[in-house]
Design an enzyme around this catalytic site. Structure first.
Site, PDB file in Angstrom:
ATOM      1  CE  LYS B  66      30.571  30.671  42.322  1.00  0.00           C
ATOM      2  NZ  LYS B  66      32.029  30.687  42.154  1.00  0.00           N
ATOM      3  CB  SER B  91      31.007  36.208  47.752  1.00  0.00           C
ATOM      4  OG  SER B  91      30.715  35.601  46.521  1.00  0.00           O
ATOM      5  CD  GLU B 217      35.254  42.419  34.706  1.00  0.00           C
ATOM      6  OE1 GLU B 217      35.980  42.026  35.624  1.00  0.00           O
ATOM      7  OE2 GLU B 217      35.612  43.272  33.862  1.00  0.00           O
ATOM      8  N   GLY B 221      33.625  46.925  39.207  1.00  0.00           N
ATOM      9  CA  GLY B 221      34.545  45.818  39.486  1.00  0.00           C
ATOM     10  C   GLY B 221      35.049  45.208  38.196  1.00  0.00           C
ATOM     11  CG  ASP B 223      38.633  41.946  38.472  1.00  0.00           C
ATOM     12  OD1 ASP B 223      37.424  42.136  38.723  1.00  0.00           O
ATOM     13  OD2 ASP B 223      39.131  40.809  38.329  1.00  0.00           O
ATOM     14  CB  SER B 317      25.312  33.007  37.256  1.00  0.00           C
ATOM     15  OG  SER B 317      25.036  34.209  37.944  1.00  0.00           O
TER      16      SER B 317
END
Lengths: 331, 331
Positions: B66, B91, B217, B221, B223, B317
């Site tokens: 990030k 988050s 995923e 979750g 989606d 990540s």
């Protein structure tokens, strides 16, 4: 014209290994060992006031630098010797390194290990296909057991540090570090039997003659510090320390002369400092480092050291830690 | 001469970012972000039947990829905007990334975080000098809170994924990976809001057009999987999963079109698979990986997958895990 001769104290016997031996080891290791990453941390730099380069041998195959020396020793045997197999006595990582190297060479391997070595290391050694022989570290001599089995089975005994191929193999860690970061003012290396620091010091002297090499031992196991002070190898009781890879009782006949000649100073750290460094690696650098692997970093991260403001290499020797047990110890 | 026009379904609007945007981001990030190592593990290869290259963003500054997007977004603001400061809702890792980037740019930062985010992440965000505003993830909208503060204080709101600079910054992780390993047949990337996989997919398509990009995923979750199946963005309830960085409820308006066009397939993994992968990283690869960072690896390490026998890139990540808590969970 003046004719002078050197005083006897300055006439040195040749050292057990040369830079060329480390270069040859690097050739043998190419493609077999990982070229481990060099990591940096601004937090580490802030804590130490130095610019630190961590050579991460915890990411080496089987989790420690010891694979380098083990592979180099096995690769240097004749095919007949490889077929007869190897025997190692080891507090852990050297045994695993020999076991893995032997497995890759399809050679039989016996590893003589202290019965109180971390269970993770004993299991891993067996998982690499080696036969494990356990002994009592406080009452029995691993050297004697090793030599007896070697004689009986015709195997080559590869000691954990006092062997030119093992020392030269270990030195390739410093060779890669220096190839990557180019210049260093200081290099900090943990010291058990002195195999790693011997190999690294020979490399540093050849490539960076102005770089100071410092050794780091557990406070309770400062035999190298005592040996340097006394000018001869001092043998101590088996030290009680979290750094199980540095529980050796004495430097080797081949490692001590190199340390005496090429190492500037020995530092010591406590178990509490090792735990703080273990936590630092886990929390800030996101990596698992075994207590022995924390030795050099623990010294590096303390403030007001001779290397303040300098470029400092730190060898992180291994990562085979019992994380759960270490996290439960009081801080 | 035939004159044809493409059917409407094949006429694509331009994507939110191009490969050139990722290249520009890489220029801005040079010297600011770590060039993280790519690690390999023969055990991982044996488990998966593939040749896996782990791009270790857990070793990135502040512990996750990030930082790349955060820095790229801040560096792309005008000096006046930088002086007014930035606000992020996150988050966890995006907030820390923005906080650290803002600190380095000497810009004020507000981070809106769920009150149940890992305490480690909340503390770390404050430690980077940001003002933290907590909200209830199950009853309040972080978007609304963020927009209100941005309006009131004249700050630039940098969303965690649905922003071209954030997506392009994230893509530099794949750029470095491909620069290092050259060829890949598949690239596995975790999916929360889709910022990371968008940036990575754009790079993969530009440099390795035959490389398949797969998203991963949490099972609870999924989606993105539902969105691809339905052909439109599906919004789900806040999922309960260990992968707190993938608890997003929906892909973004900018990320979904890229995923739809460039991602071959979505995979899902369970919390138990995440824990097994966390253990694998700790025990075998000696590194701390947070559950979200385990997503892509968990899929990669399962047997009989489409990438068997291939060269597979896996983006790890982040590493901001509560290790003690994770080790205590039942396996």
């Amino acid at each position: 014209m003046l004719s002078t001769s050197l005083p006897a104290s300055l006439v040195h016997a040749p050292l057990a290994i040369s830079y060329a031996d480390v270069e040859a080891a690097a050739q043998r290791l190419s493609g077999a060992a990982h070229r481990t990453p060099v990591l940096t941390s601004r937090t580490a730099n802030a804590l130490s006031g130095a610019e630190i380069f961590f050579k991460c041998e915890n990411f080496q195959r089987m989790g420690a630098f010891k694979f380098r020396g083990a592979w180099n020793a096995l690769a240097s045997l004749t095919p007949a010797q490889q077929k007869a197999g190897v025997i190692a006595y080891s507090s852990g990582n050297h045994g695993q390194g020999m076991a893995l190297a032997a497995q890759l060479f399809k050679a039989p391997a016996v590893v003589v290990m202290p019965a109180d070595a971390p269970p993770l290391k004993i299991e891993a050694t067996r998982a690499y296909g080696a036969e494990v022989v356990l002994f009592n570290r406080f009452t029995e001599s691993r050297e004697a057991i090793g030599e007896q089995i070697a004689r009986e089975r015709g195997m080559s005994l590869i000691p954990p540090f006092n062997h030119p191929d093992v020392m030269a193999g270990a030195g390739t860690a410093a060779l890669e570090l220096i190839q990557e970061v180019r210049s260093l003012d200081a290099l900090l290396v943990c010291v058990g039997g002195g195999g790693l620091i011997s190999g690294c010091a020979v490399v540093a002297q050849a490539l960076l003659p102005h770089c100071k090499v410092y050794g780091v031992e557990p406070l309770t196991g400062n035999d190298a510090q005592q040996s340097l002070a006394k000018g001869e190898i001092v043998r101590i009781q088996v030290p009680q320390t979290l750094a199980d890879g540095a529980q050796t009782q004495a430097l080797g006949s081949l490692t001590f002369p190199i340390i005496q000649r090429l190492v500037s100073q020995m530092f010591t750290v406590t178990d509490q400092e090792l735990l703080r460094t273990f936590d630092f690696f886990m929390q800030r650098m996101k990596m698992v480092v075994e207590p022995t692997g924390c030795l050099a970093a623990a010294a590096a991260l303390s403030p007001d050291q001779p290397w303040a403001g300098q470029r400092v290499g730190v060898i992180v020797s291994g990562g085979n830690a019992d994380v759960q047990a270490l996290m439960q110890l009081p801080r």
